[in-house]
Structures are given as structure tokens and as C-alpha cells.
Write an enzyme that holds these catalytic residues in place. Structure first.
Site, PDB file in Angstrom:
ATOM      1  N   HIS A  96       0.839  -1.195   0.000  1.00 14.99           N
ATOM      2  CA  HIS A  96       0.000   0.000   0.000  1.00 14.99           C
ATOM      3  C   HIS A  96       0.876   1.248   0.000  1.00 14.99           C
ATOM      4  O   HIS A  96       1.841   1.346   0.764  1.00 14.99           O
ATOM      5  CB  HIS A  96      -0.917   0.025   1.231  1.00 14.99           C
ATOM      6  CG  HIS A  96      -2.143  -0.822   1.069  1.00 14.99           C
ATOM      7  ND1 HIS A  96      -3.230  -0.732   1.908  1.00 14.99           N
ATOM      8  CD2 HIS A  96      -2.464  -1.761   0.147  1.00 14.99           C
ATOM      9  CE1 HIS A  96      -4.163  -1.593   1.536  1.00 14.99           C
ATOM     10  NE2 HIS A  96      -3.708  -2.222   0.463  1.00 14.99           N
ATOM     11  N   TYR A 105      -9.604   5.221   7.749  1.00 14.50           N
ATOM     12  CA  TYR A 105      -9.867   5.508   9.157  1.00 14.50           C
ATOM     13  C   TYR A 105     -10.887   6.643   9.189  1.00 14.50           C
ATOM     14  O   TYR A 105     -10.600   7.745   8.714  1.00 14.50           O
ATOM     15  CB  TYR A 105      -8.593   5.940   9.880  1.00 14.50           C
ATOM     16  CG  TYR A 105      -7.512   4.879   9.955  1.00 14.50           C
ATOM     17  CD1 TYR A 105      -7.333   4.133  11.111  1.00 14.50           C
ATOM     18  CD2 TYR A 105      -6.663   4.634   8.878  1.00 14.50           C
ATOM     19  CE1 TYR A 105      -6.340   3.171  11.200  1.00 14.50           C
ATOM     20  CE2 TYR A 105      -5.670   3.667   8.950  1.00 14.50           C
ATOM     21  CZ  TYR A 105      -5.512   2.939  10.117  1.00 14.50           C
ATOM     22  OH  TYR A 105      -4.527   1.977  10.184  1.00 14.50           O
ATOM     23  N   PRO A 146      -4.972  -0.135  18.497  1.00 12.85           N
ATOM     24  CA  PRO A 146      -4.730  -0.579  17.123  1.00 12.85           C
ATOM     25  C   PRO A 146      -4.864   0.524  16.085  1.00 12.85           C
ATOM     26  O   PRO A 146      -4.573   0.291  14.907  1.00 12.85           O
ATOM     27  CB  PRO A 146      -5.792  -1.669  16.913  1.00 12.85           C
ATOM     28  CG  PRO A 146      -6.879  -1.336  17.883  1.00 12.85           C
ATOM     29  CD  PRO A 146      -6.194  -0.730  19.077  1.00 12.85           C
ATOM     30  N   LYS A 150       0.500  -0.318  15.198  1.00 16.97           N
ATOM     31  CA  LYS A 150       1.860  -0.381  15.720  1.00 16.97           C
ATOM     32  C   LYS A 150       2.185  -1.614  16.549  1.00 16.97           C
ATOM     33  O   LYS A 150       3.352  -1.863  16.851  1.00 16.97           O
ATOM     34  CB  LYS A 150       2.141   0.872  16.582  1.00 16.97           C
ATOM     35  CG  LYS A 150       2.160   2.158  15.797  1.00 16.97           C
ATOM     36  CD  LYS A 150       3.207   2.125  14.722  1.00 16.97           C
ATOM     37  CE  LYS A 150       3.071   3.259  13.741  1.00 16.97           C
ATOM     38  NZ  LYS A 150       3.777   3.018  12.497  1.00 16.97           N
ATOM     39  N   TYR A 154       3.339   6.571  10.423  1.00 21.61           N
ATOM     40  CA  TYR A 154       2.566   5.404   9.988  1.00 21.61           C
ATOM     41  C   TYR A 154       3.459   4.353   9.351  1.00 21.61           C
ATOM     42  O   TYR A 154       3.307   3.149   9.623  1.00 21.61           O
ATOM     43  CB  TYR A 154       1.492   5.847   8.997  1.00 21.61           C
ATOM     44  CG  TYR A 154       0.449   4.789   8.701  1.00 21.61           C
ATOM     45  CD1 TYR A 154      -0.595   4.544   9.588  1.00 21.61           C
ATOM     46  CD2 TYR A 154       0.506   4.034   7.529  1.00 21.61           C
ATOM     47  CE1 TYR A 154      -1.538   3.567   9.322  1.00 21.61           C
ATOM     48  CE2 TYR A 154      -0.443   3.066   7.251  1.00 21.61           C
ATOM     49  CZ  TYR A 154      -1.482   2.845   8.147  1.00 21.61           C
ATOM     50  OH  TYR A 154      -2.416   1.879   7.888  1.00 21.61           O
TER      51      TYR A 154
END
Length: 389
Positions: free
Chosen positions: A72, A200, A292, A296, A384
């Protein structure tokens, strides 16, 4: 039984550590209280940082990951009306890999015999002894008979509920914890993802996440009260709520299907210090838990293992103690940064029951700022994809 490193726990942390040590010629044994079938069946997250994929590449346990995993370039933040793309590849030059932790664990277990990595399954009543000495040991029941594994070092990779952390005296323990007043209700379904990258979502009714395990299997979550009964959420109600919270663009591509698995997971932020006591070293969930939201958990375990394996290999092969002396401080510096990112993203994307209209508008203002700021997007992307070791 004797070995150089006794590893407690056959999750990803313990297995990666075992493979790295055996690759360097360091003797080790993994002790796991559960059965192989149980460990291989656990449903867990699946977004891998470069730190994690680099370890698997180094171990050459990467064929299925590169064949079946989904690289991704970024992910999306949603505010209920629009999708804000965080272009991780453009901003950092790196990608993340979507590959289920369940599959990663299966790969590590399957490769163990070829690397002469011994895993003792279904070890009952595991206990650690003399961890402050030069000859620590681990006892456990195997087929009803107590066994003792003597080692030079014990690596506690046995998760939040394992015995390793409990072997550190109370006078040395420092615990930092934040419990969140909500959980994630998750559904796993054999349906194609609604989007090519993770979403998200911050909605006035609460958080939602659209993720995937493959091109044909999807994983979705919504925020629910921590005491919510699972039976209150039949599949149809959950799909309706996901369509609402993810926003119209994602909802238009949402494919519904029967749940393969459904559960509610609590959220917490937790750090335990120190990560070393005598010749006991903690790694992964034994020392820290993250919400979550920032993906991580597994990746922090991998960075712990990267530090710890280098330190142990240096000590056993070159008599170099420098890495061992600095393991805890190096690992914790990265842990706290990951905790900060996961905490801040959780604050941004969830509705807290004690907050009102002002806090909601502040979240929307922050998302609006992120949408228009390359600097803000870069900071999110760097965290991220994973900070440098």
C-alpha cells in the site's frame, strides 16, 4: 535441557527473534503454553512496516508475503463527508504491506524446522527463575512432567498476560497505562474491500475502519461502548452502521456478506519499564500495548526484536555487551514515540463519552488542517510507515 537463549512465547516476536538468533548460530528454544493450532488460528492485525518486512526479507521467510500481501502506498482519513488521502509513498518514499499476522505467524512456524529452531508447544505452568543471575532458567510442565530449561538469557515475548513481566520485582516496576472507554467491534467477511487502501473514519456516531486481509477478504471495525453486548450487533445492523460512518464514497463500494468472525476488543495504551532486569529481556506485548488505531502493535514487537537480536548476537558471537546495555533505552525511545502516535490518532478519530460539541469541532478542524497541509500529512506518513531504528 540447556540453551543460550530461552524465548518465552511463540507469537511473532518470539518466532522472529528465534529465527534471527538461529541464523547467526546462537542456540535458542521457544517455549509456548498454547498449542500450534491455537497460535496459528489467532486473528490479528495485518499492516506491516518496513522494519517488519525487512526482518522477513533478511530471514528469507518472505515468499508468501510478497506473493499474497498487498503493498500500500498510503491510507485515508475520513470525516464523514470526504476522504483525505495520506500518500505515504510520495511523502516518505516507502510503502506498508497488508499481510495478516495470522499468515506471518504460520510462515515463521513452518520455517522453524529448516532453521533448527525448536518450539515446545503446550508448555504448562511456565515459570522463570534466577533472572538476576548468570544462569537463569525456565520450568514448565510437558506431558505432565516438570522440565527445566537452563539458559544464559531469557527473552520474554509472551504477551501482556504472560509470566515474564511478573518475574520483575515490584520495587523495579514502573507501569504507565491509559484505558479507553470504548472498544472495537470487528467483523471479518469473505467480501472484496470497499477501497484499495485502509480508511480511518471519524463520524459523529464514532470511529470506523475499513481494512482488508486480501483482495477477497475484508476486515471492518466500528467503535462501540466497552460494555456493549456482541449479540446487540447482528450482521445487518453492523453493515448499516459501517456504511453510515465510512461516508458516502466508501459506502457506495461496500460489499456485504456473512461474518466469518465477530468480536469486541478493548483499547489500551500501556508501557512497562524497565524492559531489562538482570538477564531477562522483554519484547513486544510483554512490555507495551498500543491502541490498534496506528497499526503499531506487531511492528513495535518487530523493532524490539531487531534491537534485541543484534544485542544478543553481538554478545554471544563477539563478547560485545554494548548492545545489551543499551537495549532497554533504545527500545523504549521508539516505543514511546509509537505510543504518542497511536494515542494522538486515537484521540483524533474517536468520540469520547465525556466530550461534547467543542471537542467534535476541534477534531473536524484538525482533519481540515491535515487535508490542506503537506507538513501535517508528512508527519502522519512518517509515523505510519515506521520511524527509523
Amino acid at each position: 535441557m540447556k540453551t543460550q537463549v530461552a524465548i518465552i512465547g511463540a507469537g511473532p516476536a518470539g518466532l522472529m527473534l528465534g529465527h534471527l538468533l538461529r541464523r547467526a548460530g546462537v542456540a535458542c528454544v521457544v517455549v509456548e503454553r498454547r498449542s500450534r493450532e491455537y497460535v496459528e488460528g489467532r486473528i490479528r492485525a495485518g499492516v506491516l512496516e518496513r522494519t517488519t518486512t525487512d526482518i522477513l526479507d533478511r530471514l528469507e521467510i518472505n515468499q508468501r508475503m510478497h506473493g499474497e500481501g498487498l503493498p500500500h502506498d498510503g491510507f485515508y482519513l475520513a470525516d464523514g463527508e470526504r476522504l483525505i488521502h495520506i500518500d505515504v509513498a510520495r511523502l516518505t518514499g516507502k510503502q506498508v504491506m497488508v499481510y495478516g499476522q495470522t499468515e506471518l505467524t504460520k510462515d515463521l512456524i513452518a520455517a522453524a524446522p529448516g532453521r533448527d529452531l525448536e518450539i515446545i508447544w503446550e508448555a504448562g505452568d511456565v515459570a522463570l527463575h534466577d533472572v538476576e543471575s548468570d544462569a537463569p532458567s525456565v520450568t514448565f510442565l510437558r506431558d505432565g512432567v516438570q522440565q527445566r530449561l537452563q539458559a544464559r538469557v531469557i527473552a520474554g515475548c509472551d504477551g501482556f498476560h504472560g509470566p515474564s513481566r511478573k518475574a520483575i520485582p515490584g520495587s523495579r516496576r514502573r507501569e504507565y497505562e491509559r484505558l479507553y472507554p470504548f472498544g472495537w467491534l470487528g467483523i471479518l467477511a469473505e467480501v472484496p474491500p470497499c477501497n484499495d487502501e485502509l480508511i480511518y473514519a471519524n463520524h459523529e456516531r464514532g470511529f470506523a475502519l475499513a481494512s482488508m486481509r486480501s483482495n477477497t477478504r475484508s476486515r471492518y471495525y466500528i467503535q462501540v461502548p466497552i460494555d456493549e453486548p456482541l449479540e446487540a450487533w447482528p450482521d445487518d445492523r453492523l453493515w448499516d452502521e459501517l456504511a453510515l460512518r465510512l461516508g458516502p464514497e466508501a459506502a457506495a463500494r461496500l460489499t456485504r456478506g456473512p461474518s466469518l468472525e465477530k468480536s469486541i476488543a478493548p483499547l489500551r495504551s500501556y508501557v512497562f519499564e524497565p524492559m531489562r532486569h538482570g538477564n531477562l529481556f522483554l519484547a513486544g506485548d510483554a512490555a507495551h500495548i498500543v491502541p490498534p488505531t496506528g497499526a503499531k502493535g506487531l511492528n513495535l514487537a518487530a523493532s524490539d526484536v531487531a534491537y534485541l537480536s543484534d544485542a544478543l548476537i553481538g554478545w554471544f558471537t563477539r563478547d560485545d555487551e554494548e548492545g545489551l546495555r543499551h537495549y532497554a533505552s533504545r527500545a523504549l525511545a521508539r516505543v514511546w514515540k509509537a505510543e504518542r502516535f497511536s494515542w494522538s490518532l486515537t484521540r483524533l478519530m474517536h468520540r469520547f463519552p465525556d466530550e461534547g460539541a467543542f471537542e467534535r469541532r476541534m477534531q473536524l478542524a484538525e482533519l481540515d488542517y491535515i487535508a490542506s497541509s503537506t507538513a501535517a500529512q508528512t508527519a502522519i506518513a512518517e509515523n505510519y510507515v515506521g520511524l527509523p531504528l
